[in-house]
Motif scaffolding. Structure first.
Motif, short mmCIF file in Angstrom:
data_model
loop_
_atom_site.label_atom_id
_atom_site.label_comp_id
_atom_site.label_asym_id
_atom_site.label_seq_id
_atom_site.Cartn_x
_atom_site.Cartn_y
_atom_site.Cartn_z
N GLN A 118 -13.07 -0.13 -8.60
CA GLN A 118 -12.02 0.33 -7.79
C GLN A 118 -11.17 1.45 -8.66
O GLN A 118 -10.89 1.30 -9.68
CB GLN A 118 -10.86 -0.97 -7.57
N ARG A 153 -8.59 7.80 -3.39
CA ARG A 153 -7.95 8.28 -2.43
C ARG A 153 -8.20 9.86 -2.32
O ARG A 153 -7.91 10.59 -1.63
CB ARG A 153 -6.37 8.12 -2.33
N SER A 196 -10.84 4.79 -0.49
CA SER A 196 -9.81 3.44 -0.97
C SER A 196 -9.76 2.77 0.58
O SER A 196 -9.14 3.31 1.18
CB SER A 196 -8.74 4.00 -1.63
N GLY A 197 -10.21 1.45 0.48
CA GLY A 197 -9.82 0.87 1.60
C GLY A 197 -10.92 0.74 2.42
O GLY A 197 -11.05 0.03 3.42
N VAL A 227 -6.78 -1.78 -10.57
CA VAL A 227 -5.61 -1.52 -9.97
C VAL A 227 -4.68 -2.46 -9.64
O VAL A 227 -3.27 -2.17 -9.89
CB VAL A 227 -6.31 -0.65 -8.60
N GLU A 281 -2.59 -4.98 -6.99
CA GLU A 281 -1.72 -5.17 -5.77
C GLU A 281 -2.64 -4.34 -4.58
O GLU A 281 -2.92 -4.72 -3.61
CB GLU A 281 -0.25 -5.02 -5.74
N ALA A 282 -2.77 -3.06 -4.96
CA ALA A 282 -3.01 -2.08 -3.97
C ALA A 282 -4.60 -2.42 -3.28
O ALA A 282 -4.82 -1.73 -2.16
CB ALA A 282 -2.80 -0.75 -4.41
N THR A 283 -5.28 -3.04 -4.36
CA THR A 283 -6.74 -2.93 -4.05
C THR A 283 -7.34 -4.34 -3.83
O THR A 283 -8.39 -4.57 -3.45
CB THR A 283 -7.74 -2.13 -4.93
N TRP A 284 -6.61 -5.17 -4.22
CA TRP A 284 -6.88 -6.79 -4.37
C TRP A 284 -7.62 -7.33 -3.15
O TRP A 284 -8.75 -7.96 -3.02
CB TRP A 284 -5.54 -7.47 -4.75
N HIS A 343 -8.99 -5.58 -0.43
CA HIS A 343 -10.17 -4.97 -0.54
C HIS A 343 -11.42 -5.54 -1.32
O HIS A 343 -12.35 -5.72 -1.12
CB HIS A 343 -9.91 -3.42 -0.56
N SER A 383 -1.05 -0.90 -10.15
CA SER A 383 -0.22 -0.97 -8.98
C SER A 383 0.75 -2.17 -8.52
O SER A 383 1.11 -2.03 -7.66
CB SER A 383 -1.21 -0.77 -7.85
N PRO A 393 -0.45 -9.64 -6.35
CA PRO A 393 -1.13 -9.25 -4.89
C PRO A 393 -1.40 -10.87 -4.18
O PRO A 393 -1.28 -11.86 -4.72
CB PRO A 393 -2.62 -9.09 -5.28
#
Length: 328
Positions: free
Chosen positions: A163, A189, A207-208, A222, A224-227, A229, A247, A251
């Motif tokens: 990630q 991103r 991303s995602g 990363v 929270e933003a990728t957890w 996913h 981030s 999460p």
């Protein structure tokens, strides 16, 4: 000597606490070795210190910098293993030592013309590796090596998701996993960063985005933003290895998915000295090399940190406490 010193902490304006100034030169002492620093590199750890995360204010002022490569007292090219452990560890796993400290936490760090570290922390730089390349290795590459090979135990053919393709640990993980024969997916991103990851042998995923298959291992720095996913991309019985949360650190746990699919969540921090030696051997044998975004004099360190904090770098930012022409 000239150095970058943390004198205060501010969660919203971390750079205000970093000053450039002259400090007394280091003096050798028994069991410790003096290093003339040629190259160092920036890490998120330095920014966390300046933000007041994980570093008590009573440890200030402190010269920052966790990575160093340079010359020892007799002119040998050396790189510094960055974990300073208790003297009575007896060769055990330094990352499990409750008294361990990363360089710049309890002793002055590498953003200076000279550095004093325990003699056991010095390792020779292998032939064919530059000072700048060596300075990328201790924190970011050592962390990635432990995540992949010790914690996750990856092998050729394993499917690995990394990630955040642009970071220092992430770029190291991509290159090391590809070199080990894994099928690597990398997220970002940024189309430019995905293109770079693909040039290193990974398959770029926005991303995602949906992966074409479930993976055996997720390398997560990363947070929270990728957890979410990361968990959705992981096969039943697969492993997420976490070594950071840039981030955010809280999460949603998604415990139902974790226990029902018997997914493993492993923490990882730094590397042992023996793992760092193994990393040096691996890059020597395979020719894989760190990604260097740019190099700059120590006097421009604030600019380097701003670029890193904004995510405008790929790989590592190098700083030179002295003019590198002096060492050619």
């Amino acid at each position: 000597m000239f150095a970058a010193v943390a004198i205060s902490q501010n969660p919203t304006d971390p750079m205000s606490g970093l000053v450039l100034r002259d400090v007394p030169a280091k003096l050798a002492r028994p069991g410790w070795a003096l290093v003339r620093v040629v190259s160092s590199s920036l890490n998120m750890h330095d920014l966390w210190t300046l933000r007041g995360v994980g570093h008590p204010p009573e440890e200030l002022p402190r010269i920052l910098g966790c990575d160093a490569a340079g010359y020892d007292a007799v002119g040998n090219r050396v790189v510094v293993y960055p974990v300073i452990a208790s003297s009575d560890r007896g060769g055990g796993d330094e990352t499990h030592d409750p008294q361990r400290a990363l360089l710049s936490e309890k002793t002055d760090g590498a953003f200076a013309e000279s550095l004093l570290v325990p003699a056991r922390n010095l390792l020779p730089i292998p032939d064919g590796i530059s000072f700048d390349e060596a300075a990328c290795l201790p924190v970011a590459w050592g962390t990635a090596y432990r995540m992949l090979f010790t914690q996750a135990g990856i092998k050729a053919g394993d499917r690995v998701l990394v990630q955040g393709a642009g970071g220092g640990v992430a770029s190291a993980a991509i290159k090391l996993a590809v070199t080990a024969g894994a099928v690597v997916y990398a997220t970002s991103r940024s189309a430019a960063k995905l293109e770079l990851a693909e040039s290193w042998g990974a398959r770029g995923i926005e991303s995602g985005g949906r992966l074409p298959e479930k993976v055996d291992v997720v390398i997560e720095t990363v947070g929270e933003a990728t957890w979410s996913h990361s968990l959705k991309c992981l096969r039943p019985g697969g492993t997420v290895v976490i070594a950071g949360a840039t981030s955010g650190m809280n999460p949603p746990a998604d415990l139902g998915r974790i226990f029902y699919l018997q997914q493993r969540i492993l923490g990882s921090t730094g590397c042992t000295r023996s793992e760092f030696v193994a990393l040096l051997r691996m890059i020597t044998a395979t020719g894989v090399r760190p990604v260097i975004d740019r190099a700059m004099p120590l006097a421009e360190i604030h600019k380097g940190f701003e670029l890193m904090a904004d995510g405008d770098v790929v790989g590592k930012v190098i700083v030179h406490p002295t003019d590198p022409k002096e060492h050619t």
